[in-house]
Design a protein around this motif. Structure first.
Motif, PDB file in Angstrom:
ATOM      1  N   GLN A  46       0.819  -1.205   0.000  1.00 47.66           N
ATOM      2  CA  GLN A  46       0.000   0.000   0.000  1.00 47.66           C
ATOM      3  C   GLN A  46       0.853   1.254   0.000  1.00 47.66           C
ATOM      4  O   GLN A  46       2.056   1.219   0.253  1.00 47.66           O
ATOM      5  N   GLN A  47       0.207   2.382  -0.271  1.00 46.26           N
ATOM      6  CA  GLN A  47       0.903   3.665  -0.293  1.00 46.26           C
ATOM      7  C   GLN A  47       1.346   4.062   1.111  1.00 46.26           C
ATOM      8  O   GLN A  47       0.792   3.603   2.116  1.00 46.26           O
ATOM      9  N   HIS A  48       2.362   4.902   1.162  1.00 43.15           N
ATOM     10  CA  HIS A  48       2.859   5.395   2.447  1.00 43.15           C
ATOM     11  C   HIS A  48       1.815   6.302   3.088  1.00 43.15           C
ATOM     12  O   HIS A  48       1.261   7.194   2.436  1.00 43.15           O
ATOM     13  N   ALA A  49       1.553   6.088   4.370  1.00 45.40           N
ATOM     14  CA  ALA A  49       0.602   6.935   5.091  1.00 45.40           C
ATOM     15  C   ALA A  49       1.254   8.274   5.402  1.00 45.40           C
ATOM     16  O   ALA A  49       2.339   8.326   6.004  1.00 45.40           O
ATOM     17  N   PRO A  50       0.649   9.386   4.980  1.00 52.94           N
ATOM     18  CA  PRO A  50       1.277  10.708   5.141  1.00 52.94           C
ATOM     19  C   PRO A  50       1.627  11.053   6.579  1.00 52.94           C
ATOM     20  O   PRO A  50       2.573  11.812   6.822  1.00 52.94           O
ATOM     21  N   LEU A  52       2.879   9.150   8.817  1.00 57.65           N
ATOM     22  CA  LEU A  52       4.014   8.378   9.327  1.00 57.65           C
ATOM     23  C   LEU A  52       5.337   9.006   8.888  1.00 57.65           C
ATOM     24  O   LEU A  52       5.410   9.661   7.851  1.00 57.65           O
ATOM     25  N   PRO A  53       6.402   8.806   9.683  1.00 52.80           N
ATOM     26  CA  PRO A  53       7.717   9.349   9.297  1.00 52.80           C
ATOM     27  C   PRO A  53       8.185   8.768   7.969  1.00 52.80           C
ATOM     28  O   PRO A  53       7.812   7.652   7.590  1.00 52.80           O
ATOM     29  N   ASP A  54       9.018   9.533   7.266  1.00 51.27           N
ATOM     30  CA  ASP A  54       9.522   9.075   5.956  1.00 51.27           C
ATOM     31  C   ASP A  54      10.961   9.572   5.795  1.00 51.27           C
ATOM     32  O   ASP A  54      11.282  10.291   4.852  1.00 51.27           O
ATOM     33  N   SER A  55      11.825   9.168   6.734  1.00 53.88           N
ATOM     34  CA  SER A  55      13.190   9.688   6.755  1.00 53.88           C
ATOM     35  C   SER A  55      13.995   9.294   5.526  1.00 53.88           C
ATOM     36  O   SER A  55      14.963   9.972   5.175  1.00 53.88           O
ATOM     37  N   HIS A  56      13.592   8.214   4.862  1.00 55.41           N
ATOM     38  CA  HIS A  56      14.326   7.781   3.667  1.00 55.41           C
ATOM     39  C   HIS A  56      13.729   8.338   2.377  1.00 55.41           C
ATOM     40  O   HIS A  56      14.314   8.197   1.307  1.00 55.41           O
ATOM     41  N   PRO A 186      18.818  12.792  19.869  1.00 53.17           N
ATOM     42  CA  PRO A 186      18.654  14.241  19.701  1.00 53.17           C
ATOM     43  C   PRO A 186      17.630  14.799  20.681  1.00 53.17           C
ATOM     44  O   PRO A 186      16.727  14.093  21.147  1.00 53.17           O
ATOM     45  N   GLN A 187      17.785  16.064  20.974  1.00 55.67           N
ATOM     46  CA  GLN A 187      16.853  16.739  21.884  1.00 55.67           C
ATOM     47  C   GLN A 187      15.428  16.674  21.338  1.00 55.67           C
ATOM     48  O   GLN A 187      14.472  16.500  22.084  1.00 55.67           O
ATOM     49  N   ASP A 188      15.287  16.816  20.037  1.00 59.55           N
ATOM     50  CA  ASP A 188      13.990  16.725  19.373  1.00 59.55           C
ATOM     51  C   ASP A 188      13.911  15.380  18.656  1.00 59.55           C
ATOM     52  O   ASP A 188      14.524  15.194  17.605  1.00 59.55           O
ATOM     53  N   PRO A 189      13.157  14.397  19.191  1.00 58.05           N
ATOM     54  CA  PRO A 189      13.094  13.070  18.575  1.00 58.05           C
ATOM     55  C   PRO A 189      12.593  13.089  17.135  1.00 58.05           C
ATOM     56  O   PRO A 189      12.935  12.199  16.343  1.00 58.05           O
ATOM     57  N   GLU A 190      11.803  14.112  16.783  1.00 52.69           N
ATOM     58  CA  GLU A 190      11.279  14.174  15.422  1.00 52.69           C
ATOM     59  C   GLU A 190      12.372  14.445  14.392  1.00 52.69           C
ATOM     60  O   GLU A 190      12.163  14.281  13.195  1.00 52.69           O
ATOM     61  N   GLU A 191      13.527  14.839  14.861  1.00 51.66           N
ATOM     62  CA  GLU A 191      14.655  15.090  13.969  1.00 51.66           C
ATOM     63  C   GLU A 191      15.038  13.830  13.195  1.00 51.66           C
ATOM     64  O   GLU A 191      15.500  13.894  12.056  1.00 51.66           O
ATOM     65  N   ASP A 192      14.840  12.665  13.818  1.00 52.66           N
ATOM     66  CA  ASP A 192      15.191  11.406  13.162  1.00 52.66           C
ATOM     67  C   ASP A 192      14.296  11.117  11.958  1.00 52.66           C
ATOM     68  O   ASP A 192      14.606  10.242  11.153  1.00 52.66           O
ATOM     69  N   ALA A 193      13.162  11.817  11.844  1.00 48.13           N
ATOM     70  CA  ALA A 193      12.246  11.593  10.734  1.00 48.13           C
ATOM     71  C   ALA A 193      12.554  12.464   9.524  1.00 48.13           C
ATOM     72  O   ALA A 193      11.914  12.344   8.487  1.00 48.13           O
ATOM     73  N   LEU A 194      13.568  13.341   9.637  1.00 49.44           N
ATOM     74  CA  LEU A 194      13.895  14.243   8.533  1.00 49.44           C
ATOM     75  C   LEU A 194      14.522  13.481   7.376  1.00 49.44           C
ATOM     76  O   LEU A 194      15.464  12.718   7.559  1.00 49.44           O
ATOM     77  N   GLU A 195      14.012  13.708   6.175  1.00 42.37           N
ATOM     78  CA  GLU A 195      14.655  13.142   4.993  1.00 42.37           C
ATOM     79  C   GLU A 195      15.826  14.017   4.556  1.00 42.37           C
ATOM     80  O   GLU A 195      16.925  13.524   4.253  1.00 42.37           O
ATOM     81  N   THR A 196      15.600  15.333   4.543  1.00 41.62           N
ATOM     82  CA  THR A 196      16.628  16.276   4.102  1.00 41.62           C
ATOM     83  C   THR A 196      16.783  17.356   5.152  1.00 41.62           C
ATOM     84  O   THR A 196      15.942  18.258   5.263  1.00 41.62           O
ATOM     85  N   PRO A 197      17.840  17.302   5.957  1.00 45.95           N
ATOM     86  CA  PRO A 197      18.014  18.320   6.997  1.00 45.95           C
ATOM     87  C   PRO A 197      18.430  19.651   6.386  1.00 45.95           C
ATOM     88  O   PRO A 197      19.028  19.693   5.301  1.00 45.95           O
TER      89      PRO A 197
END
Length: 241
Positions: A46-50, A52-56, A186-197
């Motif tokens: 199925q398609q990626h759920a918007p 959800l994280p998409d770090s790749h 990281p201080q901000d856990p959402e940082e791990d979800a970044l595809e392009t910092p």
């Protein structure tokens, strides 16, 4: 590098067979001498759920449906190679996946020799004087140290080797081995979800990885062993200096 994750990889002429019907074929080019074509069975889900994280960037690159099974494992391998080699993955539809070289900042040292909690703390403080020991149970075989870095910390932990990395699966001594993991928090856990910092975040990631590398080198200098990155790929210690 490939055999860290695919020990069965075999080079035949200009093609590397990776198993599961997957192969890498070298495509010589004056402009891109390191260009390889990844051939893999097409298996989609199925398609990626918007939400959800998409770090790749897979959801963006495969909007019609995410690779699954053998194709997903082949894509993960290609992404890892691009990260380690400073390259990019280009899909057959033209989407480009270009991981940041420091997108994975975790490291692991696997060795036969253990290191006491005090010794681990001393090594960490040689790299960062403000490193602090973390409490563990008195009879525990685990030791842990927190090493402050910009906007977060590195957790250095010693414990039993479980699971055994694929890269070392054939080694006869892994049942007695000790694992030293270095994990970035990281201080901000959402940082791990970044595809392009952004540039500032990418530069900070690079500095954090450099500190993690210095810690890994300190541990390896004390107990020997092998260094792997957070995806299980062997790392040349010379690349960590």
């Amino acid at each position: 590098m490939l055999r860290s994750l695919r020990p069965q990889a075999q080079l035949v002429d200009d093609t590397i067979a990776l198993g599961e019907g997957v192969s890498l074929r070298h495509e010589p080019s004056r402009r891109r001498p390191g260009r390889w074509a990844l051939e893999t069975p097409r298996v989609r889900e199925q398609q990626h759920a918007p939400e959800l994280p998409d770090s790749h960037g897979y959801g963006r690159a495969f909007a019609e449906g995410l690779p699954f099974g053998a194709e997903r494992r082949a894509l993960d391998l290609a992404w890892t190679l691009a990260r380690r080699l400073g390259g990019a993955v280009v899909t057959d539809s033209g989407a480009r996946l270009e991981p940041h070289p420091a997108q994975v900042r975790d490291l692991q040292v696997v060795a036969l020799e253990a290191l006491g909690a005090d010794g681990l703390l001393a090594l960490a403080r040689a790299v960062e004087p403000t490193a602090a020991a973390l409490p563990t149970a008195p009879d525990s075989d685990v030791a842990a140290v927190s090493v402050p870095v910009e906007q977060g910390y590195l957790l250095v932990a010693r414990g039993p080797l479980d699971p055994v990395p694929t890269a070392l699966a054939a080694a006869p001594w892994t049942a007695e081995a000790v694992s030293f993991t270095i994990q970035h928090h990281p201080q901000d856990p959402e940082e791990d979800a970044l595809e392009t910092p952004d540039a500032a975040t990418g530069d900070r990631w690079t500095r954090v990885l450099r500190t993690a590398g210095h810690l890994a080198l300190a541990v390896r200098g004390a107990v020997g062993g092998y260094v792997l990155d957070g995806e299980g790929v062997l790392v040349d210690p010379a690349d960590l200096t």
